[in-house]
Scaffold this motif. Structure first.
Motif, PDB file in Angstrom:
ATOM      1  N   LEU A 146       0.829  -1.189   0.000  1.00  0.00           N
ATOM      2  CA  LEU A 146       0.000   0.000   0.000  1.00  0.00           C
ATOM      3  C   LEU A 146       0.868   1.246   0.000  1.00  0.00           C
ATOM      4  O   LEU A 146       1.600   1.494   0.952  1.00  0.00           O
ATOM      5  CB  LEU A 146      -0.867  -0.041   1.266  1.00  0.00           C
ATOM      6  CG  LEU A 146      -2.097   0.818   1.338  1.00  0.00           C
ATOM      7  CD1 LEU A 146      -3.084   0.430   0.256  1.00  0.00           C
ATOM      8  CD2 LEU A 146      -2.729   0.663   2.710  1.00  0.00           C
TER       9      LEU A 146
ATOM     10  N   LEU B 283      -1.576  -7.811   4.063  1.00  0.00           N
ATOM     11  CA  LEU B 283      -1.323  -6.390   3.875  1.00  0.00           C
ATOM     12  C   LEU B 283       0.021  -6.031   4.486  1.00  0.00           C
ATOM     13  O   LEU B 283       0.249  -6.263   5.671  1.00  0.00           O
ATOM     14  CB  LEU B 283      -2.458  -5.617   4.555  1.00  0.00           C
ATOM     15  CG  LEU B 283      -2.581  -4.126   4.378  1.00  0.00           C
ATOM     16  CD1 LEU B 283      -2.571  -3.715   2.919  1.00  0.00           C
ATOM     17  CD2 LEU B 283      -3.869  -3.645   5.035  1.00  0.00           C
TER      18      LEU B 283
ATOM     19  N   THR C  26      -2.136   2.402   6.926  1.00  0.00           N
ATOM     20  CA  THR C  26      -2.377   1.016   6.520  1.00  0.00           C
ATOM     21  C   THR C  26      -3.458   0.393   7.390  1.00  0.00           C
ATOM     22  O   THR C  26      -4.351  -0.304   6.902  1.00  0.00           O
ATOM     23  CB  THR C  26      -1.069   0.208   6.592  1.00  0.00           C
ATOM     24  OG1 THR C  26      -0.138   0.790   5.676  1.00  0.00           O
ATOM     25  CG2 THR C  26      -1.294  -1.251   6.246  1.00  0.00           C
TER      26      THR C  26
ATOM     27  N   TYR D 217      -1.535  -8.762   8.688  1.00  0.00           N
ATOM     28  CA  TYR D 217      -0.408  -7.898   8.320  1.00  0.00           C
ATOM     29  C   TYR D 217       0.866  -8.713   8.216  1.00  0.00           C
ATOM     30  O   TYR D 217       1.013  -9.746   8.863  1.00  0.00           O
ATOM     31  CB  TYR D 217      -0.175  -6.821   9.395  1.00  0.00           C
ATOM     32  CG  TYR D 217      -1.317  -5.871   9.598  1.00  0.00           C
ATOM     33  CD1 TYR D 217      -1.814  -5.109   8.546  1.00  0.00           C
ATOM     34  CD2 TYR D 217      -1.889  -5.718  10.853  1.00  0.00           C
ATOM     35  CE1 TYR D 217      -2.860  -4.217   8.742  1.00  0.00           C
ATOM     36  CE2 TYR D 217      -2.936  -4.825  11.055  1.00  0.00           C
ATOM     37  CZ  TYR D 217      -3.415  -4.086  10.008  1.00  0.00           C
ATOM     38  OH  TYR D 217      -4.443  -3.206  10.200  1.00  0.00           O
TER      39      TYR D 217
END
Length: 160
Positions: free
Chosen positions: A27, A76, A93, A110
């Motif tokens: 991201l 992510l 994030t 994550y």
């Protein structure tokens, strides 16, 4: 953190269904790099880069890819500071994860992405890629680097 939808590794794995891919996200403020795992969840491959517009548009594109590719979970990249603390990018994030979780039932976790972009950029420079070519592929390759790190951790877990 309160209201953080991301799951621990163990809970994330418990939520996954068989024969689905994982998607890795790098991201950025202007782009979102996407990478996909194979169905065996052993290899990550760069897929595409989404040019960020508005959250709703970005999320719709991401979730369309997830549906098309039979994605079962989202990994992510979490941009921690070198000392392991969280700064503004990590907070952004986490906000993205909170907003995305309102639009999907897919489990989210994550993965520490420290140095992922730097490592990918160094590899591209060593491969003598032009600056323009690097700019075009670095985000999706960073997403693959993040996802591969996660998949490698899963591989170590299954061999324990």
């Amino acid at each position: 953190m309160a209201n953080d939808p991301a799951l621990s590794l163990e809970n994330f794995l418990a939520e996954l269904t068989a024969n689905t891919r994982l998607i890795g996200l790098d991201l950025g403020t202007k782009t979102i790099g996407l990478a996909l795992s194979d169905l065996g969840r052993g290899i990550a491959s760069p897929m595409e880069t989404i040019r960020r517009k508005k959250f709703t548009i970005d999320a719709e594109r991401l979730l369309a890819v997830c549906a098309e590719q039979e994605v079962g979970g989202i990994v992510l990249g979490l941009p921690l500071n070198m000392d392991g603390t969280e700064g503004p990018r990590a907070q952004a994030t986490r906000a993205f994860a909170r907003n995305l979780s309102q639009k999907t039932e897919l489990p989210i976790t994550y993965w520490d992405e420290r140095l992922s972009t730097a490592a990918v950029t160094r590899t591209l420079i060593e491969a003598d890629s032009s600056r323009a070519k690097r700019a075009e592929v670095v985000d999706k390759m960073a997403a693959a680097y993040i996802l591969q790190g996660f998949l490698d951790r899963l591989g170590f877990m299954s061999s324990d």
